[in-house]
Design a protein around this motif. Structure first.
Motif, PDB file in Angstrom:
ATOM      1  N   MET A 299       0.876  -1.301   0.037  1.00  0.00           N
ATOM      2  CA  MET A 299      -0.020   0.074   0.001  1.00  0.00           C
ATOM      3  C   MET A 299       0.966   1.323   0.019  1.00  0.00           C
ATOM      4  SD  MET A 299      -3.011   0.850  -0.051  1.00  0.00           S
ATOM      5  CE  MET A 299      -4.201   2.079   0.208  1.00  0.00           C
ATOM      6  N   LEU A 300       1.993   1.168   0.963  1.00  0.00           N
ATOM      7  CA  LEU A 300       2.985   2.591   0.927  1.00  0.00           C
ATOM      8  C   LEU A 300       3.397   2.598  -0.543  1.00  0.00           C
ATOM      9  CD1 LEU A 300       4.177   4.635   2.652  1.00  0.00           C
ATOM     10  CD2 LEU A 300       5.994   2.955   3.226  1.00  0.00           C
ATOM     11  N   LYS A 301       3.888   1.584  -1.069  1.00  0.00           N
ATOM     12  CA  LYS A 301       4.496   1.660  -2.408  1.00  0.00           C
ATOM     13  C   LYS A 301       3.566   2.034  -3.326  1.00  0.00           C
ATOM     14  CE  LYS A 301       7.580  -2.333  -1.712  1.00  0.00           C
ATOM     15  NZ  LYS A 301       8.146  -3.667  -2.248  1.00  0.00           N
ATOM     16  N   LEU A 302       2.564   1.779  -3.569  1.00  0.00           N
ATOM     17  CA  LEU A 302       1.283   2.520  -4.393  1.00  0.00           C
ATOM     18  C   LEU A 302       1.268   3.895  -4.419  1.00  0.00           C
ATOM     19  CD1 LEU A 302      -0.625   1.991  -6.559  1.00  0.00           C
ATOM     20  CD2 LEU A 302      -2.142   1.591  -4.963  1.00  0.00           C
ATOM     21  N   PHE A 303       1.175   4.309  -2.725  1.00  0.00           N
ATOM     22  CA  PHE A 303       1.207   5.766  -2.504  1.00  0.00           C
ATOM     23  C   PHE A 303       2.428   6.542  -3.239  1.00  0.00           C
ATOM     24  CE2 PHE A 303       1.890   9.253   0.696  1.00  0.00           C
ATOM     25  CZ  PHE A 303       0.514   9.748   0.299  1.00  0.00           C
ATOM     26  N   ILE A 304       3.514   5.986  -2.690  1.00  0.00           N
ATOM     27  CA  ILE A 304       4.745   6.576  -3.340  1.00  0.00           C
ATOM     28  C   ILE A 304       4.756   7.020  -4.813  1.00  0.00           C
ATOM     29  CG2 ILE A 304       7.102   6.474  -3.345  1.00  0.00           C
ATOM     30  CD1 ILE A 304       6.917   5.360  -0.562  1.00  0.00           C
ATOM     31  N   PHE A 305       4.382   5.788  -5.550  1.00  0.00           N
ATOM     32  CA  PHE A 305       4.386   5.613  -6.833  1.00  0.00           C
ATOM     33  C   PHE A 305       3.297   6.868  -7.457  1.00  0.00           C
ATOM     34  CE2 PHE A 305       2.321   4.301 -10.881  1.00  0.00           C
ATOM     35  CZ  PHE A 305       3.362   4.227 -11.777  1.00  0.00           C
ATOM     36  N   VAL A 306       2.090   6.878  -6.849  1.00  0.00           N
ATOM     37  CA  VAL A 306       1.041   7.871  -7.125  1.00  0.00           C
ATOM     38  C   VAL A 306       1.569   9.201  -6.909  1.00  0.00           C
ATOM     39  CG1 VAL A 306      -1.231   8.626  -6.486  1.00  0.00           C
ATOM     40  CG2 VAL A 306      -0.755   6.514  -6.872  1.00  0.00           C
ATOM     41  N   VAL A 307       2.348   9.670  -5.666  1.00  0.00           N
ATOM     42  CA  VAL A 307       2.943  10.775  -5.384  1.00  0.00           C
ATOM     43  C   VAL A 307       3.987  11.271  -6.363  1.00  0.00           C
ATOM     44  CG1 VAL A 307       4.278  12.262  -3.738  1.00  0.00           C
ATOM     45  CG2 VAL A 307       2.297  10.784  -3.141  1.00  0.00           C
ATOM     46  N   ILE A 308       4.718  10.297  -6.665  1.00  0.00           N
ATOM     47  CA  ILE A 308       5.944  10.672  -7.743  1.00  0.00           C
ATOM     48  C   ILE A 308       5.202  10.920  -9.082  1.00  0.00           C
ATOM     49  CG2 ILE A 308       7.635   9.731  -9.012  1.00  0.00           C
ATOM     50  CD1 ILE A 308       8.784   8.154  -6.621  1.00  0.00           C
TER      51      ILE A 308
END
Length: 105
Positions: free
Chosen positions: A1-10
């Protein structure tokens, strides 16, 4: 979930950054176009019409015997990998506007 959030923010950051860079480039292009469309009066306007906008540089202003101001200007001519060749002109006011004479070196 954290990886998906970081990908969306980037991803959002890259999109916003590309929009910012596009806006800055468009603003720079508009400023250059506005600078070309400036109409100047007097001797600067004559130089712009005769030699092109900003191509000549005023070297010296000279007062003649009658009290009129004459300007000594030069126009650099660039060639590939060579030092520029300068063309010198004397600009002076007449009854009908401005005139220029080439100075032979």
């Amino acid at each position: 979930m954290l990886k998906l959030f970081i990908f969306v923010v980037i991803l959002i950051t890259l999109v916003v950054l590309s929009m910012f860079i596009d806006g800055v480039l468009e603003l720079h292009k508009q400023e250059k176009e506005d600078k070309k469309n400036i109409i100047r009066d007097g001797m600067e306007g004559y130089l712009d019409k005769t030699f092109g906008f900003g191509n000549v540089t005023i070297f010296k202003s000279i007062l003649d015997a009658d009290g009129n101001t004459r300007y000594l200007v030069y126009l650099p001519k660039y060639e590939w990998f060579k030092s520029p060749q300068y063309e010198w002109y004397e600009i002076y006011a007449t009854q009908n506007g401005f005139k220029h004479d080439a100075i032979k070196g």
